[in-house]
Design a protein around this motif. Structure first.
Motif, PDB file in Angstrom:
ATOM      1  N   SER A  85       0.955  -1.197   0.127  1.00  0.00           N
ATOM      2  CA  SER A  85       0.037  -0.183   0.214  1.00  0.00           C
ATOM      3  C   SER A  85       0.892   1.308   0.148  1.00  0.00           C
ATOM      4  CB  SER A  85      -1.059  -0.083   1.340  1.00  0.00           C
ATOM      5  OG  SER A  85      -1.643   1.141   1.513  1.00  0.00           O
ATOM      6  N   GLU A  86       1.952   1.156   0.668  1.00  0.00           N
ATOM      7  CA  GLU A  86       2.670   2.610   0.991  1.00  0.00           C
ATOM      8  C   GLU A  86       3.647   2.783  -0.049  1.00  0.00           C
ATOM      9  OE1 GLU A  86       4.353   2.071   4.919  1.00  0.00           O
ATOM     10  OE2 GLU A  86       2.408   2.624   5.732  1.00  0.00           O
ATOM     11  N   ASN A  87       4.233   1.552  -0.905  1.00  0.00           N
ATOM     12  CA  ASN A  87       5.296   1.702  -1.918  1.00  0.00           C
ATOM     13  C   ASN A  87       4.934   1.435  -3.170  1.00  0.00           C
ATOM     14  OD1 ASN A  87       7.560   2.128   0.197  1.00  0.00           O
ATOM     15  ND2 ASN A  87       6.588   0.634   1.245  1.00  0.00           N
ATOM     16  N   ALA A  88       3.702   1.101  -3.294  1.00  0.00           N
ATOM     17  CA  ALA A  88       3.207   0.375  -4.771  1.00  0.00           C
ATOM     18  C   ALA A  88       3.562   1.541  -5.902  1.00  0.00           C
ATOM     19  CB  ALA A  88       1.787   0.304  -4.879  1.00  0.00           C
ATOM     20  N   PRO A  89       3.844   1.246  -7.134  1.00  0.00           N
ATOM     21  CA  PRO A  89       4.034   0.043  -7.691  1.00  0.00           C
ATOM     22  C   PRO A  89       5.631  -0.833  -6.990  1.00  0.00           C
ATOM     23  CG  PRO A  89       4.683   1.414  -9.454  1.00  0.00           C
ATOM     24  CD  PRO A  89       4.281   2.055  -7.997  1.00  0.00           C
ATOM     25  N   LYS A 105      -9.312  -3.273   3.554  1.00  0.00           N
ATOM     26  CA  LYS A 105      -8.623  -4.015   4.677  1.00  0.00           C
ATOM     27  C   LYS A 105      -7.729  -2.847   5.382  1.00  0.00           C
ATOM     28  CE  LYS A 105      -8.751  -7.887   5.797  1.00  0.00           C
ATOM     29  NZ  LYS A 105      -9.718  -8.648   6.802  1.00  0.00           N
ATOM     30  N   ILE A 106      -6.912  -2.284   4.417  1.00  0.00           N
ATOM     31  CA  ILE A 106      -6.168  -1.189   5.041  1.00  0.00           C
ATOM     32  C   ILE A 106      -6.783  -0.209   5.766  1.00  0.00           C
ATOM     33  CG2 ILE A 106      -4.265   0.490   4.239  1.00  0.00           C
ATOM     34  CD1 ILE A 106      -2.922  -2.017   4.064  1.00  0.00           C
ATOM     35  N   GLU A 112      11.362  -6.484  -4.736  1.00  0.00           N
ATOM     36  CA  GLU A 112      11.285  -5.169  -3.992  1.00  0.00           C
ATOM     37  C   GLU A 112      10.655  -5.337  -2.745  1.00  0.00           C
ATOM     38  OE1 GLU A 112      11.680  -1.889  -7.404  1.00  0.00           O
ATOM     39  OE2 GLU A 112       9.647  -2.937  -6.793  1.00  0.00           O
ATOM     40  N   LEU A 113       9.451  -5.999  -2.452  1.00  0.00           N
ATOM     41  CA  LEU A 113       8.717  -6.280  -1.311  1.00  0.00           C
ATOM     42  C   LEU A 113       9.628  -7.225  -0.340  1.00  0.00           C
ATOM     43  CD1 LEU A 113       6.498  -6.000   0.399  1.00  0.00           C
ATOM     44  CD2 LEU A 113       5.280  -7.860  -0.831  1.00  0.00           C
ATOM     45  N   ALA A 114      10.170  -8.197  -0.947  1.00  0.00           N
ATOM     46  CA  ALA A 114      11.015  -8.963  -0.105  1.00  0.00           C
ATOM     47  C   ALA A 114      12.002  -8.295   0.542  1.00  0.00           C
ATOM     48  CB  ALA A 114      11.668 -10.266  -0.837  1.00  0.00           C
ATOM     49  N   LEU A 131       3.056  -6.154  -7.633  1.00  0.00           N
ATOM     50  CA  LEU A 131       1.994  -6.140  -7.036  1.00  0.00           C
ATOM     51  C   LEU A 131       1.242  -5.201  -6.595  1.00  0.00           C
ATOM     52  CD1 LEU A 131       4.546  -7.732  -4.358  1.00  0.00           C
ATOM     53  CD2 LEU A 131       3.095  -8.838  -5.679  1.00  0.00           C
ATOM     54  N   SER A 132       0.058  -5.098  -6.614  1.00  0.00           N
ATOM     55  CA  SER A 132      -0.762  -3.967  -6.162  1.00  0.00           C
ATOM     56  C   SER A 132      -2.028  -4.580  -5.264  1.00  0.00           C
ATOM     57  CB  SER A 132      -1.494  -3.428  -7.494  1.00  0.00           C
ATOM     58  OG  SER A 132      -2.449  -4.405  -8.218  1.00  0.00           O
ATOM     59  N   LEU A 133      -2.776  -3.705  -4.636  1.00  0.00           N
ATOM     60  CA  LEU A 133      -4.048  -4.014  -3.792  1.00  0.00           C
ATOM     61  C   LEU A 133      -5.115  -3.943  -4.530  1.00  0.00           C
ATOM     62  CD1 LEU A 133      -3.415  -1.647  -0.696  1.00  0.00           C
ATOM     63  CD2 LEU A 133      -2.667  -3.941  -0.984  1.00  0.00           C
TER      64      LEU A 133
END
Length: 141
Positions: free
Chosen positions: A43-47, A100-101, A52-54, A91-93
């Protein structure tokens, strides 16, 4: 030196206790704390891609995929190929993930406020600064 007197053990024990308390809260809302961290980071860093998430959440490539699979199974995120590099999955929401966020973020703030109640504002600032300093020092090892 006794184990209880070592900084590493004290940090680990405290982190585990905090983790368990927060995990209990998120489980009541259908998530683990790791799933929440991944969801909030997206949510805070997309895209951003899986790799990168790892890196953001300090997980290995082997553990990030099953974590993301569970979030997809819950309908909270989507993955699509990166147009610039088809090997990467962006990744995206989903709308459900965004809701949920929106629902859990205020509750997360309340958890943190409760956790910080035993500390003064100065304690919180000092602790945050010391933890960041220690984390940076650990990266230099």
């Amino acid at each position: 030196m006794k184990l209880d007197d070592t900084l590493g053990y004290l940090l680990n024990r405290t982190a585990r206790r905090v983790h368990y308390r927060i995990d209990d809260f998120f489980k009541a809302h259908g998530l683990t704390v790791e799933q929440w961290i991944a969801l909030k980071t997206i949510s805070e860093n997309a895209p951003l891609c899986q790799k990168e998430l790892a890196l953001h959440i300090d997980k290995s490539q082997n553990t990030i995929k099953p974590l993301l699979d569970r979030l997809m199974d819950k309908g909270l995120i989507s993955r699509c190929p990166d147009e610039r590099d088809k090997r990467n999955m962006i990744l995206s929401l989903t709308e459900k993930g965004k809701r949920k966020i929106e629902t859990l973020s205020p509750l997360e703030k309340e958890i943190n406020r409760t956790m910080e109640e035993t500390l003064t504002r100065k304690d919180i600032r000092d602790l945050r600064a010391l933890l960041l300093k220690l984390e940076k020092g650990m990266m230099d090892w």
